[in-house]
Design a protein around this motif. Structure first.
Motif, PDB file in Angstrom:
ATOM      1  N   LEU A 253      34.582  40.509  47.391  1.00  0.00           N
ATOM      2  CA  LEU A 253      34.625  39.271  46.611  1.00  0.00           C
ATOM      3  C   LEU A 253      35.715  39.321  45.551  1.00  0.00           C
ATOM      4  O   LEU A 253      36.312  38.306  45.196  1.00  0.00           O
ATOM      5  CB  LEU A 253      33.274  39.024  45.930  1.00  0.00           C
ATOM      6  N   LEU A 254      35.982  40.512  45.049  1.00  0.00           N
ATOM      7  CA  LEU A 254      36.943  40.663  43.960  1.00  0.00           C
ATOM      8  C   LEU A 254      38.375  40.795  44.465  1.00  0.00           C
ATOM      9  O   LEU A 254      39.313  40.309  43.837  1.00  0.00           O
ATOM     10  CB  LEU A 254      36.587  41.902  43.131  1.00  0.00           C
ATOM     11  N   LEU A 255      38.541  41.426  45.623  1.00  0.00           N
ATOM     12  CA  LEU A 255      39.888  41.739  46.097  1.00  0.00           C
ATOM     13  C   LEU A 255      40.295  40.984  47.353  1.00  0.00           C
ATOM     14  O   LEU A 255      41.468  40.967  47.707  1.00  0.00           O
ATOM     15  CB  LEU A 255      39.995  43.252  46.392  1.00  0.00           C
ATOM     16  N   GLY A 256      39.356  40.351  48.014  1.00  0.00           N
ATOM     17  CA  GLY A 256      39.665  39.682  49.270  1.00  0.00           C
ATOM     18  C   GLY A 256      40.396  38.370  49.073  1.00  0.00           C
ATOM     19  O   GLY A 256      40.660  37.916  47.957  1.00  0.00           O
ATOM     20  N   LYS A 257      40.744  37.748  50.193  1.00  0.00           N
ATOM     21  CA  LYS A 257      41.431  36.459  50.140  1.00  0.00           C
ATOM     22  C   LYS A 257      40.529  35.420  49.486  1.00  0.00           C
ATOM     23  O   LYS A 257      39.339  35.336  49.772  1.00  0.00           O
ATOM     24  CB  LYS A 257      41.806  35.995  51.550  1.00  0.00           C
ATOM     25  N   GLY A 258      41.126  34.611  48.638  1.00  0.00           N
ATOM     26  CA  GLY A 258      40.376  33.562  47.974  1.00  0.00           C
ATOM     27  C   GLY A 258      39.554  34.039  46.799  1.00  0.00           C
ATOM     28  O   GLY A 258      38.738  33.289  46.260  1.00  0.00           O
ATOM     29  N   ALA A 259      39.736  35.301  46.394  1.00  0.00           N
ATOM     30  CA  ALA A 259      39.012  35.805  45.223  1.00  0.00           C
ATOM     31  C   ALA A 259      39.367  34.955  44.004  1.00  0.00           C
ATOM     32  O   ALA A 259      40.532  34.692  43.745  1.00  0.00           O
ATOM     33  CB  ALA A 259      39.374  37.268  44.977  1.00  0.00           C
TER      34      ALA A 259
ATOM     35  N   ILE B 146      34.771  35.023  39.375  1.00  0.00           N
ATOM     36  CA  ILE B 146      34.082  36.296  39.577  1.00  0.00           C
ATOM     37  C   ILE B 146      34.442  37.267  38.463  1.00  0.00           C
ATOM     38  O   ILE B 146      33.583  37.975  37.933  1.00  0.00           O
ATOM     39  CB  ILE B 146      34.448  36.874  40.952  1.00  0.00           C
ATOM     40  N   GLN B 147      35.724  37.291  38.095  1.00  0.00           N
ATOM     41  CA  GLN B 147      36.147  38.150  36.996  1.00  0.00           C
ATOM     42  C   GLN B 147      35.517  37.707  35.681  1.00  0.00           C
ATOM     43  O   GLN B 147      35.039  38.527  34.899  1.00  0.00           O
ATOM     44  CB  GLN B 147      37.678  38.130  36.867  1.00  0.00           C
ATOM     45  N   ALA B 148      35.532  36.390  35.445  1.00  0.00           N
ATOM     46  CA  ALA B 148      35.016  35.873  34.173  1.00  0.00           C
ATOM     47  C   ALA B 148      33.522  36.127  34.026  1.00  0.00           C
ATOM     48  O   ALA B 148      33.017  36.298  32.910  1.00  0.00           O
ATOM     49  CB  ALA B 148      35.313  34.383  34.068  1.00  0.00           C
ATOM     50  N   GLN B 149      32.786  36.175  35.149  1.00  0.00           N
ATOM     51  CA  GLN B 149      31.335  36.348  35.093  1.00  0.00           C
ATOM     52  C   GLN B 149      30.917  37.817  35.070  1.00  0.00           C
ATOM     53  O   GLN B 149      29.728  38.123  34.951  1.00  0.00           O
ATOM     54  CB  GLN B 149      30.693  35.658  36.300  1.00  0.00           C
ATOM     55  N   SER B 150      31.867  38.716  35.176  1.00  0.00           N
ATOM     56  CA  SER B 150      31.537  40.133  35.208  1.00  0.00           C
ATOM     57  C   SER B 150      31.220  40.647  33.806  1.00  0.00           C
ATOM     58  O   SER B 150      31.429  39.968  32.803  1.00  0.00           O
ATOM     59  CB  SER B 150      32.697  40.938  35.799  1.00  0.00           C
ATOM     60  N   GLU B 151      30.733  41.891  33.751  1.00  0.00           N
ATOM     61  CA  GLU B 151      30.397  42.516  32.470  1.00  0.00           C
ATOM     62  C   GLU B 151      31.632  43.028  31.724  1.00  0.00           C
ATOM     63  O   GLU B 151      31.545  43.379  30.550  1.00  0.00           O
ATOM     64  CB  GLU B 151      29.464  43.710  32.713  1.00  0.00           C
ATOM     65  N   ILE B 152      32.768  43.070  32.397  1.00  0.00           N
ATOM     66  CA  ILE B 152      33.971  43.649  31.802  1.00  0.00           C
ATOM     67  C   ILE B 152      34.569  42.655  30.805  1.00  0.00           C
ATOM     68  O   ILE B 152      34.891  41.521  31.175  1.00  0.00           O
ATOM     69  CB  ILE B 152      35.006  43.986  32.892  1.00  0.00           C
ATOM     70  N   PRO B 153      34.721  43.025  29.537  1.00  0.00           N
ATOM     71  CA  PRO B 153      35.232  42.099  28.523  1.00  0.00           C
ATOM     72  C   PRO B 153      36.628  41.562  28.885  1.00  0.00           C
ATOM     73  O   PRO B 153      37.503  42.317  29.313  1.00  0.00           O
ATOM     74  CB  PRO B 153      35.287  42.961  27.250  1.00  0.00           C
TER      75      PRO B 153
ATOM     76  N   PHE C 209      37.861  40.111  31.284  1.00  0.00           N
ATOM     77  CA  PHE C 209      38.378  40.466  32.606  1.00  0.00           C
ATOM     78  C   PHE C 209      39.150  39.318  33.262  1.00  0.00           C
ATOM     79  O   PHE C 209      40.018  39.529  34.105  1.00  0.00           O
ATOM     80  CB  PHE C 209      37.219  40.915  33.507  1.00  0.00           C
ATOM     81  N   GLY C 210      38.860  38.087  32.871  1.00  0.00           N
ATOM     82  CA  GLY C 210      39.575  36.944  33.422  1.00  0.00           C
ATOM     83  C   GLY C 210      41.036  36.885  33.018  1.00  0.00           C
ATOM     84  O   GLY C 210      41.810  36.116  33.584  1.00  0.00           O
ATOM     85  N   LEU C 211      41.427  37.713  32.018  1.00  0.00           N
ATOM     86  CA  LEU C 211      42.813  37.732  31.554  1.00  0.00           C
ATOM     87  C   LEU C 211      43.645  38.788  32.279  1.00  0.00           C
ATOM     88  O   LEU C 211      44.796  39.028  31.902  1.00  0.00           O
ATOM     89  CB  LEU C 211      42.859  38.007  30.044  1.00  0.00           C
ATOM     90  N   TYR C 212      43.070  39.401  33.317  1.00  0.00           N
ATOM     91  CA  TYR C 212      43.762  40.456  34.052  1.00  0.00           C
ATOM     92  C   TYR C 212      44.084  39.982  35.469  1.00  0.00           C
ATOM     93  O   TYR C 212      43.423  39.083  36.005  1.00  0.00           O
ATOM     94  CB  TYR C 212      42.907  41.719  34.125  1.00  0.00           C
ATOM     95  N   GLN C 213      45.087  40.636  36.057  1.00  0.00           N
ATOM     96  CA  GLN C 213      45.505  40.308  37.421  1.00  0.00           C
ATOM     97  C   GLN C 213      45.671  41.602  38.216  1.00  0.00           C
ATOM     98  O   GLN C 213      46.168  42.600  37.697  1.00  0.00           O
ATOM     99  CB  GLN C 213      46.821  39.522  37.390  1.00  0.00           C
ATOM    100  N   LEU C 214      45.285  41.563  39.477  1.00  0.00           N
ATOM    101  CA  LEU C 214      45.409  42.739  40.330  1.00  0.00           C
ATOM    102  C   LEU C 214      46.869  43.175  40.412  1.00  0.00           C
ATOM    103  O   LEU C 214      47.761  42.377  40.691  1.00  0.00           O
ATOM    104  CB  LEU C 214      44.890  42.427  41.733  1.00  0.00           C
ATOM    105  N   ASP C 215      47.104  44.458  40.147  1.00  0.00           N
ATOM    106  CA  ASP C 215      48.442  45.026  40.199  1.00  0.00           C
ATOM    107  C   ASP C 215      48.646  45.666  41.571  1.00  0.00           C
ATOM    108  O   ASP C 215      47.687  46.111  42.203  1.00  0.00           O
ATOM    109  CB  ASP C 215      48.616  46.071  39.090  1.00  0.00           C
ATOM    110  N   SER C 216      49.897  45.751  41.994  1.00  0.00           N
ATOM    111  CA  SER C 216      50.195  46.401  43.267  1.00  0.00           C
ATOM    112  C   SER C 216      50.001  47.905  43.174  1.00  0.00           C
ATOM    113  O   SER C 216      49.854  48.595  44.181  1.00  0.00           O
ATOM    114  CB  SER C 216      51.646  46.097  43.683  1.00  0.00           C
ATOM    115  N   MET C 217      50.030  48.435  41.950  1.00  0.00           N
ATOM    116  CA  MET C 217      49.903  49.879  41.752  1.00  0.00           C
ATOM    117  C   MET C 217      48.448  50.315  41.878  1.00  0.00           C
ATOM    118  O   MET C 217      47.551  49.748  41.268  1.00  0.00           O
ATOM    119  CB  MET C 217      50.439  50.262  40.368  1.00  0.00           C
TER     120      MET C 217
END
Length: 274
Positions: free
Chosen positions: A96-102, A106-113, A115-123
């Motif tokens: 749900l977090l990494l797949g197509k259409g994520a 999902i990030q905003a509703q997580s426990e991680i403070p 988290f909606g301000l972050y983007q998946l990095d290629s690294m």
């Protein structure tokens, strides 16, 4: 005196003057755009020649826009400890977090403070997924969330988070084009046969013992052997290469990476040895 006729003549004169000034402005802009296009074309051709001469492959498409950015100042959030690993009470399904259409929901509703301000990095670091904090649309390369996965679920994380100070005004400056950044690396640092996997623009800084610190625009250039180069986008200074697997979140590093002078300015032709 015929005031009506005089008024008509004045109006016509102003219209003619505006048309002349408008044409001159259009001609100047067109000329500048043509010069920029010619410069870009020449730079691209020179880069292609340098790549061919050393049999270096460039796997990423480079932007051709003339960009301007400013220095930013960031402040750590004291409530978030970059080196501390935390366990999620409710694991996140990785698909749900990494797949197509994520979605960001999902990030905003997580426990991680924040988290909606972050983007998946290629690294990725040894199977750990990395999400980089964004400033606008640009990544803060040193500020990220590391997600640890077990059996298809994200179970724990480590996080660094900063706030960008809005009261510090900086003037935007022109950036070194991506083509020149890559060519500098090709000419002075990379070995024959290297493969450049990614070229990305973002912010990068050196850690200091201070609550606030500056971050400068950098080109991050990633090589297939794991080396990561940061080239300062204002003056072309290149840092010693880092290994992606050895990077630590902003705020946990003891010593910053050493910065070398731009080899084109200093005349240093040292090579990176594999």
């Amino acid at each position: 005196m015929n005031w009506s006729r005089a008024k008509t003549i004045l109006i016509c004169s102003f219209l003619m003057l505006n048309m002349i000034l408008g044409f001159q402005l259009w001609s100047t802009n067109r000329s500048n755009q043509t010069e920029i296009a010619l410069d870009t074309s020449s730079t691209v051709e020179e880069l292609n020649n340098a790549l061919r001469n050393k049999n270096i492959r460039l796997m990423d498409e480079l932007p051709t826009d003339q960009l301007k950015l400013k220095v930013i100042t960031v402040k750590y959030d004291d409530s978030i400890k970059p080196g501390e690993q935390k366990t999620l009470k409710t694991p996140i399904n990785m698909s749900l977090l990494l797949g197509k259409g994520a979605s960001k929901e999902i990030q905003a509703q997580s426990e991680i403070p924040h988290f909606g301000l972050y983007q998946l990095d290629s690294m990725r670091k040894n199977g750990v997924y990395v999400f980089t904090q964004l400033y606008g649309k640009l990544p803060l390369f040193d500020v990220w969330v590391e997600l640890n996965e077990q059996n298809g679920e994200i179970t724990s994380y480590r996080q660094a988070y900063v706030e960008v100070e809005s009261g510090v005004e900086q003037t935007e400056q022109k950036l070194i084009p991506a083509q020149l950044a890559v060519r500098s690396l090709v000419d002075n640092y990379l070995s024959d046969g290297a493969i450049i996997t990614e070229v990305r623009l973002g912010y990068h800084g050196q850690p200091y013992n201070s609550e606030t610190q500056p971050m400068f625009p950098h080109w991050r250039i990633t090589i297939d052997n794991g080396d990561i180069y940061y080239l300062q986008a204002f003056n072309g200074a290149v840092e010693s290469p880092q290994k992606g697997s050895e990077l630590a979140p902003f705020g946990t590093q003891v010593d910053g990476a050493k910065t070398t002078e731009n080899p084109e300015n200093s005349g240093d032709k040292s090579k990176d040895k594999k």
